[in-house]
Design a protein around this motif. Structure first.
Motif, PDB file in Angstrom:
ATOM      1  N   VAL A 137       0.851  -1.199   0.000  1.00 40.80           N
ATOM      2  CA  VAL A 137       0.000   0.000   0.000  1.00 40.80           C
ATOM      3  C   VAL A 137       0.882   1.243   0.000  1.00 40.80           C
ATOM      4  O   VAL A 137       1.884   1.308   0.724  1.00 40.80           O
ATOM      5  N   VAL A 138       0.503   2.227  -0.813  1.00 41.48           N
ATOM      6  CA  VAL A 138       1.243   3.480  -0.889  1.00 41.48           C
ATOM      7  C   VAL A 138       0.299   4.637  -0.566  1.00 41.48           C
ATOM      8  O   VAL A 138      -0.541   5.019  -1.384  1.00 41.48           O
ATOM      9  N   ASP A 139       0.419   5.178   0.638  1.00 38.07           N
ATOM     10  CA  ASP A 139      -0.331   6.382   0.998  1.00 38.07           C
ATOM     11  C   ASP A 139       0.185   7.531   0.147  1.00 38.07           C
ATOM     12  O   ASP A 139       1.403   7.718   0.015  1.00 38.07           O
ATOM     13  N   THR A 140      -0.731   8.321  -0.414  1.00 35.50           N
ATOM     14  CA  THR A 140      -0.359   9.353  -1.379  1.00 35.50           C
ATOM     15  C   THR A 140      -1.033  10.678  -1.030  1.00 35.50           C
ATOM     16  O   THR A 140      -2.235  10.718  -0.778  1.00 35.50           O
ATOM     17  N   TRP A 141      -0.227  11.728  -1.045  1.00 40.05           N
ATOM     18  CA  TRP A 141      -0.719  13.083  -0.822  1.00 40.05           C
ATOM     19  C   TRP A 141      -0.228  13.984  -1.947  1.00 40.05           C
ATOM     20  O   TRP A 141       0.808  13.721  -2.553  1.00 40.05           O
ATOM     21  N   ALA A 142      -0.945  15.079  -2.207  1.00 36.09           N
ATOM     22  CA  ALA A 142      -0.486  16.070  -3.178  1.00 36.09           C
ATOM     23  C   ALA A 142      -0.843  17.454  -2.641  1.00 36.09           C
ATOM     24  O   ALA A 142      -1.969  17.685  -2.178  1.00 36.09           O
ATOM     25  N   PHE A 194      -4.484  21.261  -0.733  1.00 36.30           N
ATOM     26  CA  PHE A 194      -3.993  19.900  -0.927  1.00 36.30           C
ATOM     27  C   PHE A 194      -5.118  18.983  -1.395  1.00 36.30           C
ATOM     28  O   PHE A 194      -6.303  19.299  -1.241  1.00 36.30           O
ATOM     29  N   MET A 195      -4.727  17.861  -1.980  1.00 37.91           N
ATOM     30  CA  MET A 195      -5.706  16.866  -2.415  1.00 37.91           C
ATOM     31  C   MET A 195      -6.552  16.415  -1.230  1.00 37.91           C
ATOM     32  O   MET A 195      -6.021  16.058  -0.182  1.00 37.91           O
ATOM     33  N   ALA A 202      -4.439   8.106   7.413  1.00 38.75           N
ATOM     34  CA  ALA A 202      -3.060   7.608   7.502  1.00 38.75           C
ATOM     35  C   ALA A 202      -2.813   7.030   8.891  1.00 38.75           C
ATOM     36  O   ALA A 202      -3.274   7.570   9.905  1.00 38.75           O
ATOM     37  N   CYS A 203      -2.062   5.935   8.951  1.00 33.16           N
ATOM     38  CA  CYS A 203      -1.708   5.381  10.254  1.00 33.16           C
ATOM     39  C   CYS A 203      -0.775   6.350  10.991  1.00 33.16           C
ATOM     40  O   CYS A 203      -0.068   7.149  10.383  1.00 33.16           O
ATOM     41  N   PRO A 223      -3.354  15.496   5.713  1.00 32.02           N
ATOM     42  CA  PRO A 223      -4.653  15.234   5.077  1.00 32.02           C
ATOM     43  C   PRO A 223      -4.930  13.745   5.009  1.00 32.02           C
ATOM     44  O   PRO A 223      -4.009  12.912   5.044  1.00 32.02           O
ATOM     45  N   SER A 224      -6.190  13.405   4.871  1.00 29.47           N
ATOM     46  CA  SER A 224      -6.535  12.009   4.634  1.00 29.47           C
ATOM     47  C   SER A 224      -5.943  11.608   3.285  1.00 29.47           C
ATOM     48  O   SER A 224      -6.137  12.299   2.288  1.00 29.47           O
ATOM     49  N   PRO A 225      -5.195  10.507   3.217  1.00 30.15           N
ATOM     50  CA  PRO A 225      -4.481  10.168   1.988  1.00 30.15           C
ATOM     51  C   PRO A 225      -5.333   9.419   0.975  1.00 30.15           C
ATOM     52  O   PRO A 225      -6.361   8.816   1.303  1.00 30.15           O
ATOM     53  N   LEU A 226      -4.853   9.448  -0.260  1.00 28.65           N
ATOM     54  CA  LEU A 226      -5.305   8.509  -1.278  1.00 28.65           C
ATOM     55  C   LEU A 226      -4.462   7.259  -1.085  1.00 28.65           C
ATOM     56  O   LEU A 226      -3.250   7.275  -1.329  1.00 28.65           O
ATOM     57  N   ASN A 227      -5.089   6.197  -0.612  1.00 29.38           N
ATOM     58  CA  ASN A 227      -4.353   4.969  -0.284  1.00 29.38           C
ATOM     59  C   ASN A 227      -4.313   4.065  -1.507  1.00 29.38           C
ATOM     60  O   ASN A 227      -5.184   3.196  -1.706  1.00 29.38           O
ATOM     61  N   LEU A 228      -3.286   4.263  -2.357  1.00 34.42           N
ATOM     62  CA  LEU A 228      -3.174   3.463  -3.559  1.00 34.42           C
ATOM     63  C   LEU A 228      -2.942   2.002  -3.207  1.00 34.42           C
ATOM     64  O   LEU A 228      -2.152   1.686  -2.303  1.00 34.42           O
ATOM     65  N   PHE A 229      -3.652   1.136  -3.902  1.00 31.18           N
ATOM     66  CA  PHE A 229      -3.541  -0.330  -3.794  1.00 31.18           C
ATOM     67  C   PHE A 229      -4.156  -0.880  -2.509  1.00 31.18           C
ATOM     68  O   PHE A 229      -4.128  -2.098  -2.290  1.00 31.18           O
ATOM     69  N   MET A 230      -4.725  -0.040  -1.669  1.00 30.35           N
ATOM     70  CA  MET A 230      -5.283  -0.507  -0.393  1.00 30.35           C
ATOM     71  C   MET A 230      -6.700  -1.026  -0.605  1.00 30.35           C
ATOM     72  O   MET A 230      -7.524  -0.389  -1.270  1.00 30.35           O
TER      73      MET A 230
END
Length: 201
Positions: free
Chosen positions: A35-40, A49-50, A96-97, A133-140
């Motif tokens: 899993v990759v947590d993602t922010w922008a 931010f995203m 995010a954890c 921010p709450s992330p976009l959790n890619l692959f989660m």
């Protein structure tokens, strides 16, 4: 650094990178289960931010698909999904954890976490994220069941599969290779691993 140089998101750690409007960020699940947590963040104003909350209201779904554009907390486009070979299962619900999450799960002492990874990655660029921010959790993989409960499941992505995102503004993207090793979100019995990304045209 030339376009499309392969960059590493170290296992259990974070990484951030500047991205110009129109560039493509390709996030690669190198080993298939990470899993990759993602922010922008808007490169000119990190207070923009995203936002998962604003994005869900815009795309009218909880899992974005190719063609969907994620919005900022000012409801402006920031990242668009342009390709996804990972099976299309991602998460926009779970925060995010952090150290409090691991304490709740019974960890004594410090545990690597995505919140700290975000801020450390931004610090490497000399930047300070104003919040987490709450992330976009890619692959989660967080399925919503018919009884409206959720669960933490292993990713459906495969080794080398990826998501490609187009920057809709100059931004700073940040990632965390999630260090969760208590719940099976990084695969059953699999330790957290590194992932990779490229930034280019």
């Amino acid at each position: 650094m030339s376009d499309n140089t392969m960059l590493t998101i170290p296992a259990r750690r974070g990484k951030a990178h500047a991205v110009k409007k129109g560039q493509i960020v390709k996030v690669i699940n190198t080993h298939g289960d990470q899993v990759v947590d993602t922010w922008a963040f808007n490169a000119d104003d990190l207070g923009e931010f995203m936002s998962m909350e604003h994005s869900r209201a815009h795309i009218l779904k909880i899992i974005p698909v190719v063609g969907d554009t994620m919005l900022t907390n000012q409801r402006r486009p920031i990242l668009t999904f342009v390709e996804d070979t990972s099976g299309g299962i991602h998460d926009t619900i779970v925060a995010a954890c952090d150290r409090y999450r691991y304490a709740f799960l019974g960890v004594e002492g410090y545990h690597d976490n995505c919140t700290d990874n975000l801020h450390a990655a931004m610090h490497e660029l000399g930047l300070e994220a104003p919040e987490t921010p709450s992330p976009l959790n890619l692959f989660m993989n967080i399925p919503v069941k018919p009884d409206r409960t959720i669960s933490f499941e292993a990713p459906v992505s495969t080794p080398g599969s990826y998501v490609a995102l187009r920057a809709e503004m100059d931004l700073v993207i940040a990632f965390s290779a999630c260090p969760q090793d208590i719940l099976p979100i990084n695969g059953v019995g699999h330790p957290p691993t590194e992932a990779h990304f490229t930034v280019g045209k």
